[in-house]
Write an enzyme that holds these catalytic residues in place. Sequence first.
Site, PDB file in Angstrom:
ATOM      1  N   GLN A  23       0.864  -1.180   0.000  1.00  0.00           N
ATOM      2  CA  GLN A  23       0.000   0.000   0.000  1.00  0.00           C
ATOM      3  C   GLN A  23       0.900   1.229   0.000  1.00  0.00           C
ATOM      4  O   GLN A  23       1.581   1.487   0.998  1.00  0.00           O
ATOM      5  CB  GLN A  23      -0.858  -0.055   1.264  1.00  0.00           C
ATOM      6  CG  GLN A  23      -1.853   1.041   1.433  1.00  0.00           C
ATOM      7  CD  GLN A  23      -2.416   1.028   2.862  1.00  0.00           C
ATOM      8  OE1 GLN A  23      -2.109   0.150   3.660  1.00  0.00           O
ATOM      9  NE2 GLN A  23      -3.219   2.016   3.172  1.00  0.00           N
ATOM     10  N   GLY A  24       0.921   1.976  -1.108  1.00  0.00           N
ATOM     11  CA  GLY A  24       1.762   3.169  -1.206  1.00  0.00           C
ATOM     12  C   GLY A  24       0.926   4.419  -1.003  1.00  0.00           C
ATOM     13  O   GLY A  24       0.599   5.117  -1.972  1.00  0.00           O
ATOM     14  N   GLU A  51      -9.804  -2.331   5.746  1.00  0.00           N
ATOM     15  CA  GLU A  51      -8.550  -2.711   6.378  1.00  0.00           C
ATOM     16  C   GLU A  51      -8.747  -3.392   7.729  1.00  0.00           C
ATOM     17  O   GLU A  51      -8.133  -4.405   8.006  1.00  0.00           O
ATOM     18  CB  GLU A  51      -7.655  -1.476   6.541  1.00  0.00           C
ATOM     19  CG  GLU A  51      -6.247  -1.823   6.984  1.00  0.00           C
ATOM     20  CD  GLU A  51      -5.317  -0.619   6.938  1.00  0.00           C
ATOM     21  OE1 GLU A  51      -5.800   0.513   6.852  1.00  0.00           O
ATOM     22  OE2 GLU A  51      -4.103  -0.844   6.978  1.00  0.00           O
ATOM     23  N   SER A  55       1.226   6.593   2.361  1.00  0.00           N
ATOM     24  CA  SER A  55       1.875   7.600   3.221  1.00  0.00           C
ATOM     25  C   SER A  55       3.134   8.193   2.595  1.00  0.00           C
ATOM     26  O   SER A  55       3.861   7.515   1.868  1.00  0.00           O
ATOM     27  CB  SER A  55       2.267   6.984   4.563  1.00  0.00           C
ATOM     28  OG  SER A  55       1.170   6.406   5.185  1.00  0.00           O
ATOM     29  N   SER A 104       4.354  -1.189   4.205  1.00  0.00           N
ATOM     30  CA  SER A 104       4.570  -2.536   4.750  1.00  0.00           C
ATOM     31  C   SER A 104       4.742  -3.524   3.615  1.00  0.00           C
ATOM     32  O   SER A 104       3.971  -3.504   2.643  1.00  0.00           O
ATOM     33  CB  SER A 104       3.377  -2.972   5.606  1.00  0.00           C
ATOM     34  OG  SER A 104       3.150  -2.054   6.637  1.00  0.00           O
TER      35      SER A 104
HETATM   36  C1  LIG Z   1       3.545  -0.571  11.487  1.00  0.00           C
HETATM   37  C2  LIG Z   1       3.094   0.443  10.471  1.00  0.00           C
HETATM   38  C3  LIG Z   1       2.753   0.026   9.198  1.00  0.00           C
HETATM   39  C4  LIG Z   1       2.372   0.967   8.233  1.00  0.00           C
HETATM   40  N1  LIG Z   1       2.090   0.507   6.967  1.00  0.00           N
HETATM   41  C5  LIG Z   1       1.791   1.412   5.999  1.00  0.00           C
HETATM   42  C6  LIG Z   1       1.598   0.971   4.644  1.00  0.00           C
HETATM   43  O1  LIG Z   1       1.681  -0.223   4.332  1.00  0.00           O
HETATM   44  N2  LIG Z   1       1.332   1.899   3.702  1.00  0.00           N
HETATM   45  C7  LIG Z   1       1.217   3.234   4.003  1.00  0.00           C
HETATM   46  O2  LIG Z   1       0.956   4.011   3.092  1.00  0.00           O
HETATM   47  N3  LIG Z   1       1.407   3.689   5.276  1.00  0.00           N
HETATM   48  C8  LIG Z   1       1.702   2.806   6.272  1.00  0.00           C
HETATM   49  N4  LIG Z   1       1.928   3.256   7.564  1.00  0.00           N
HETATM   50  C9  LIG Z   1       1.913   4.695   7.833  1.00  0.00           C
HETATM   51  C10 LIG Z   1       0.734   5.162   8.677  1.00  0.00           C
HETATM   52  O3  LIG Z   1      -0.445   5.150   7.918  1.00  0.00           O
HETATM   53  C11 LIG Z   1       1.084   6.574   9.174  1.00  0.00           C
HETATM   54  O4  LIG Z   1       2.207   6.457  10.022  1.00  0.00           O
HETATM   55  C12 LIG Z   1      -0.059   7.189   9.931  1.00  0.00           C
HETATM   56  O5  LIG Z   1      -1.103   7.522   9.066  1.00  0.00           O
HETATM   57  C13 LIG Z   1       0.375   8.458  10.706  1.00  0.00           C
HETATM   58  O6  LIG Z   1       0.998   9.347   9.840  1.00  0.00           O
HETATM   59  P1  LIG Z   1       2.411   9.990  10.222  1.00  0.00           P
HETATM   60  O7  LIG Z   1       3.335   8.894  10.634  1.00  0.00           O
HETATM   61  O8  LIG Z   1       2.821  10.848   9.090  1.00  0.00           O
HETATM   62  O9  LIG Z   1       2.168  10.873  11.521  1.00  0.00           O
HETATM   63  P2  LIG Z   1       1.505  12.335  11.535  1.00  0.00           P
HETATM   64  O10 LIG Z   1       0.254  12.325  10.753  1.00  0.00           O
HETATM   65  O11 LIG Z   1       2.560  13.326  11.162  1.00  0.00           O
HETATM   66  O12 LIG Z   1       1.162  12.494  13.054  1.00  0.00           O
HETATM   67  C14 LIG Z   1       2.114  12.938  14.050  1.00  0.00           C
HETATM   68  C15 LIG Z   1       1.373  13.147  15.346  1.00  0.00           C
HETATM   69  O13 LIG Z   1       0.413  14.227  15.192  1.00  0.00           O
HETATM   70  C16 LIG Z   1      -0.895  13.789  15.544  1.00  0.00           C
HETATM   71  N5  LIG Z   1      -1.891  14.387  14.659  1.00  0.00           N
HETATM   72  C17 LIG Z   1      -1.820  14.490  13.300  1.00  0.00           C
HETATM   73  N6  LIG Z   1      -2.931  15.065  12.819  1.00  0.00           N
HETATM   74  C18 LIG Z   1      -3.721  15.357  13.882  1.00  0.00           C
HETATM   75  C19 LIG Z   1      -5.005  15.949  14.026  1.00  0.00           C
HETATM   76  N7  LIG Z   1      -5.713  16.372  12.970  1.00  0.00           N
HETATM   77  N8  LIG Z   1      -5.520  16.055  15.279  1.00  0.00           N
HETATM   78  C20 LIG Z   1      -4.828  15.615  16.351  1.00  0.00           C
HETATM   79  N9  LIG Z   1      -3.596  15.061  16.285  1.00  0.00           N
HETATM   80  C21 LIG Z   1      -3.053  14.911  15.059  1.00  0.00           C
HETATM   81  C22 LIG Z   1      -0.848  12.278  15.362  1.00  0.00           C
HETATM   82  O14 LIG Z   1      -1.815  11.616  16.165  1.00  0.00           O
HETATM   83  C23 LIG Z   1       0.569  11.937  15.788  1.00  0.00           C
HETATM   84  O15 LIG Z   1       0.649  11.818  17.176  1.00  0.00           O
HETATM   85  C24 LIG Z   1       2.302   2.346   8.552  1.00  0.00           C
HETATM   86  C25 LIG Z   1       2.629   2.763   9.856  1.00  0.00           C
HETATM   87  C26 LIG Z   1       3.032   1.837  10.795  1.00  0.00           C
HETATM   88  C27 LIG Z   1       3.396   2.316  12.174  1.00  0.00           C
END
Ligand SMILES: Cc1cc2nc3c(=O)[nH]c(=O)nc-3n(C[C@H](O)[C@H](O)[C@H](O)COP(=O)(O)OP(=O)(O)OC[C@H]3O[C@@H](n4cnc5c(N)ncnc54)[C@H](O)[C@@H]3O)c2cc1C
Length: 399
Positions: A129-130, A251, A132, A164
């Site tokens: 899944q691409g 999902e 993020s 992932s």
């Molecule tokens: C084990 C794992 C597997 C994953 N697999 C995939 C995958 O296969 N494909 C893929 O595309 N992605 C994948 N991801 C990515 C995942 O979808 C993102 O990490 C997730 O959506 C959070 O985005 P971010 O890491 O950019 O954090 P951010 O969105 O930058 O968040 C940072 C912090 O700010 C807070 N925050 C952000 N926005 C708000 C808001 N509006 N209100 C309150 N608080 C807020 C968040 O809660 C967090 O604490 C994976 C992540 C993990 C940990």
Amino acid sequence: MDLNLSPAEEAFAQELRSWLQRNLPPQWRESRLRALSEDEAAAICMQWQKKLGDGGWLGLAWPREYGGRGATMMEQVIFMLETHRADAPPTVDRAGLRLLGPTLMELGTPDQKQRFLGPLIRGEVVWCQGFSETDAGSDLANLRTRAVLQGDHYIVNGHKIWSSNAHYASWCMLLARTNPDVPKHKGITMLAVEMNSPGVTRRPIRQISGITGGPHGFNEIFFDNVSVPRENVIGGVDNGWQVGMKAITYERGLFTMLVQIQFETVWQELRDFARTTRRGGRALIDSAVVRERLAQSYSDIRLMRLSNLRYITRYMRGMRPGEESSLMKLHWTATDQRLYDLAMALGGPASLVMPKGARALYEGTWISDYFHSRASSIYGGTQDIQRNLIAERMYGLPR
Ligand SMILES: Cc1cc2nc3c(=O)[nH]c(=O)nc-3n(C[C@H](O)[C@H](O)[C@H](O)COP(=O)(O)OP(=O)(O)OC[C@H]3O[C@@H](n4cnc5c(N)ncnc54)[C@H](O)[C@@H]3O)c2cc1C
């Protein structure tokens, strides 16, 4: 919900048990994979995935016209319970069977269904899944990867992260920006991208748990002038936001049921460990604090089970679950993290020994699952995002 199996469900469970007995070699058992390297373990998971496909056990709930069994939710639960009991390894593909398949059945063209669903249900392919990017996680619509139409092909440039299993994937369901001149939710398109196309580079991210690829591993993906046929657009040009959101709703599904079963097994390990381990001249279980934390974890897990059963019951009655899945995700994360915090506390310094280390507790599964439990408050929507959804959509609070 009636938890007694009907005669048809009992027959299904029996068929599965005897198939597992005949088809799961002892050396493929999940607990045996821990001694192997990630690549060796992934190779076995891939063989197992193909075997499940040949046996007709993948895409259980898919309609028969697409090669599935049209299984009920109860049959899917039975499948999880029985494969867990048999110590069967996981499949390598997750995104394809869970997200892409159902999305394609609903929104794919006849040609896409023909090309993609068969290999998926036969267990021949792995999708990733691409979605993020570094600046597009919770705020996914902020994504910057560009896809520009030139003739019959889109030319893709950009960078994805946290993908992932991209490490082992043959295909990627990619969200890219196709129109930068409209509000950000409206100019995104989903494309099926072949991972061995020229210009695709994957870089596994080494994690604190030591994992790179494998079922919990993730990667960066770089797209450098990657050419993608326009017939690989899924669900319509500039409609990728809707398509992506639909895919994400598939999902969670029954996944929490599987996790809950795994938590139960770990809880039993913790209880047995507390009963049999002595520290400071007495068994750990003799401490009131230990008993209280075990009881807390036990009730967390039971609550998770009951919420799952309510979810299944509602689903089987034809109701589509709504924001309760956000409540379930919040509770799942709390359960996960409390359980492994307790494992670390009970294990003491020994709990820090990593897998394959001498004297690692439970072959290092507690420590690696402890690290993975930190991720549960991030993947599938962070805790804050789940709280926002509950506040706004369940309670009608202002944004
Ligand atoms: C084990 C794992 C597997 C994953 N697999 C995939 C995958 O296969 N494909 C893929 O595309 N992605 C994948 N991801 C990515 C995942 O979808 C993102 O990490 C997730 O959506 C959070 O985005 P971010 O890491 O950019 O954090 P951010 O969105 O930058 O968040 C940072 C912090 O700010 C807070 N925050 C952000 N926005 C708000 C808001 N509006 N209100 C309150 N608080 C807020 C968040 O809660 C967090 O604490 C994976 C992540 C993990 C940990």
